[in-house]
Scaffold this active site. Structure first.
Site, PDB file in Angstrom:
ATOM      1  N   ASN A  58     -24.992 -22.645 -56.323  1.00 51.10           N
ATOM      2  CA  ASN A  58     -25.965 -22.504 -57.646  1.00 51.10           C
ATOM      3  C   ASN A  58     -27.320 -22.009 -57.293  1.00 51.10           C
ATOM      4  OD1 ASN A  58     -24.476 -23.589 -59.495  1.00 51.10           O
ATOM      5  ND2 ASN A  58     -25.093 -25.776 -58.963  1.00 51.10           N
ATOM      6  N   HIS A  77     -19.950 -29.214 -54.542  1.00 47.42           N
ATOM      7  CA  HIS A  77     -20.775 -28.623 -53.307  1.00 47.42           C
ATOM      8  C   HIS A  77     -21.861 -27.646 -54.194  1.00 47.42           C
ATOM      9  CE1 HIS A  77     -17.641 -30.513 -51.224  1.00 47.42           C
ATOM     10  NE2 HIS A  77     -16.744 -29.510 -51.691  1.00 47.42           N
ATOM     11  N   CYS A  78     -22.305 -27.778 -55.289  1.00 50.41           N
ATOM     12  CA  CYS A  78     -23.126 -27.016 -56.054  1.00 50.41           C
ATOM     13  C   CYS A  78     -22.412 -25.639 -56.298  1.00 50.41           C
ATOM     14  CB  CYS A  78     -24.365 -26.587 -55.273  1.00 50.41           C
ATOM     15  SG  CYS A  78     -25.499 -28.108 -55.369  1.00 50.41           S
ATOM     16  N   VAL A  79     -21.222 -25.278 -56.318  1.00 48.24           N
ATOM     17  CA  VAL A  79     -20.321 -24.146 -56.520  1.00 48.24           C
ATOM     18  C   VAL A  79     -19.476 -24.400 -57.826  1.00 48.24           C
ATOM     19  CG1 VAL A  79     -19.005 -22.199 -55.771  1.00 48.24           C
ATOM     20  CG2 VAL A  79     -20.191 -23.640 -54.168  1.00 48.24           C
TER      21      VAL A  79
END
Ligand SMILES: Cc1ncc(COP(=O)(O)O)c(C=O)c1O
Length: 407
Positions: free
Chosen positions: A116, A361-363
């Protein structure tokens, strides 16, 4: 590399029952020397660097300048003045995103596997300034599609302003060919920003050899303190970049109606700095600099091979990215079909002291596009992990998957 000797430097690995810490893509453990530097600052020289001339200030200024020079050498930057201390890689990427000047319609290209921190700033600029963020889809196995990228550059034409990509993905460990990408991007007149959060801790990153313009990195993923990151930029580009945090330290002079900007890097380091963090950054880079980074990468790949081979045939378990662990650095990230990733991650820790990460995982963008709401379970290795720990991860995950599948 003498792994036991490395492990002896880390207090959390010297306990009677050390964990198999495999969440290094998030944050790494800290060696004694880094912790000692932080302590020393608060115990002995708790002053402000860069400004005062008394003893505390002088010592802090010297140590922070020294840390910058160590980073310069580590990244092979031309000058220490090209190295900016930031809070983290996110801060660094935001400094680039909001520091460049944009025209409506300018195009930014990223991959489809970005954290992100290298997606949201571009989406924000799309909303606020009318730039256009375009995604270069990866190949089926998540490796880089060079032909697709070249076509995307051509399609954007003169509107292509920036290519911003992570060198190694935190989703899957896949490394992309940054040097070739930079060449193509420059041929199209674009700048190249590299998200090095997952590369600088684990491999040799030479900013001049790569031929890039900006590099964002996380010191806290490099055995350094939390709350520290870095931005490297080519000096002439930094010199044109607008600071996103103006104030103390960022000017050489000001009057009621005028100011004189300081040169980089001070222009980007507004406000009182995290001095213990900067000094401990120097210690962390000194620690890393004693290793051959090619050997570090080879060790992590070997561990990934053990992890991947041990779990690849488990029912309902699919490794994200290519089958060949050599192409996934030290990251083994698996989607668990109809199995609860968070519960399994908790079980691994409780039952065997294996610490891994679960979630998106912020993806989020990658997982949401594929309907994997629970994300993945990710094990990520570092130089201090052992082959036994890699085997323990595979064995414990196998047991957990069988137990949950039978329930
Ligand atoms: C690829 C990648 N980019 C950016 C970041 C953000 O790093 P930071 O927490 O230092 O802002 C991370 C953190 O996990 C990452 O893995």
């Amino acid at each position: 590399m003498d792994i036991q000797k490395i492990r002896d430097c880390f207090p959390t690995l010297r306990t009677d029952e050390p964990p198999a810490y495999l969440d290094n893509a998030c944050v790494t453990l800290k060696p004694d020397s880094v912790i000692q530097t932080i302590n020393d600052y608060y115990h002995h020289t708790p002053g402000c660097g860069g400004r005062g001339v008394h003893r505390y200030s002088t010592k802090v200024s010297r140590a922070t300048n020294d840390a910058r020079r160590k980073l310069q050498t580590f990244l092979n930057a031309e000058s220490a003045n090209e190295v900016v201390f930031t809070r983290n890689a996110t801060h660094s990427l935001n400094q680039v995103a909001h520091g460049l000047s944009w025209q409506k319609g300018d195009v930014v290209l990223t991959t489809d596997r970005e954290h992100n921190s290298n997606l949201v700033p571009w989406l924000q600029l799309e909303q606020e300034q009318g730039i256009e963020h375009r995604v270069v889809p990866s190949l089926e196995d998540n490796t880089f599609d060079m032909e697709g990228f070249e076509q995307a550059c051509k399609d954007a034409g003169s509107r292509l302003k920036l290519v911003s990509m992570s060198q190694v993905g935190n989703l899957d460990g896949v490394k992309i060919p940054i040097r070739d990408i930079a060449k193509v991007a420059h041929d199209h007149g674009a700048y190249v920003c590299v998200d090095g959060a997952q590369s600088t801790p684990h491999m040799r990153v030479d900013v001049q050899d790569l031929g890039i313009d900006f590099l964002a990195f996380s010191i806290h993923k490099m055995c350094g303190p939390s709350g520290m990151g870095g931005l490297w930029g080519r000096y002439e580009l930094l010199d044109e970049l607008r600071t996103i945090q103006s104030g103390g330290q960022t000017v050489t002079a000001s009057t009621y109606d005028s100011l004189q900007w300081a040169n980089p890097p001070a222009r980007f380091e507004g406000g009182l700095g995290n001095f213990s963090g900067m000094m401990a950054t120097g210690t962390a880079i000194e620690f890393l600099s004693q290793f051959n980074m090619d050997e570090v990468r080879a060790h992590e790949i070997k561990l990934n091979e053990i992890m991947s081979n041990g779990i690849k045939d488990l029912p309902g378990v699919k490794i994200i990215g290519p089958h060949d662990a050599k192409l996934r650095s030290g990251i083994c990230s698996v989607v668990l079909k109809e199995l609860p990733a968070h519960d399994i991650a908790m079980l691994l820790d409780e039952a065997a002291g294996v610490m891994v990460r679960s979630g998106q995982h912020c993806v989020h963008s990658w997982f949401n596009a594929r309907g994997h709401k629970d994300g993945s379970l990710r094990a990520s290795a570092y130089m201090y992990n052992t082959e036994d720990e890699a085997r323990l991860f595979a064995e414990t995950l196998s047991e957990a998957v069988h137990a949950f599948s039978a329930a």
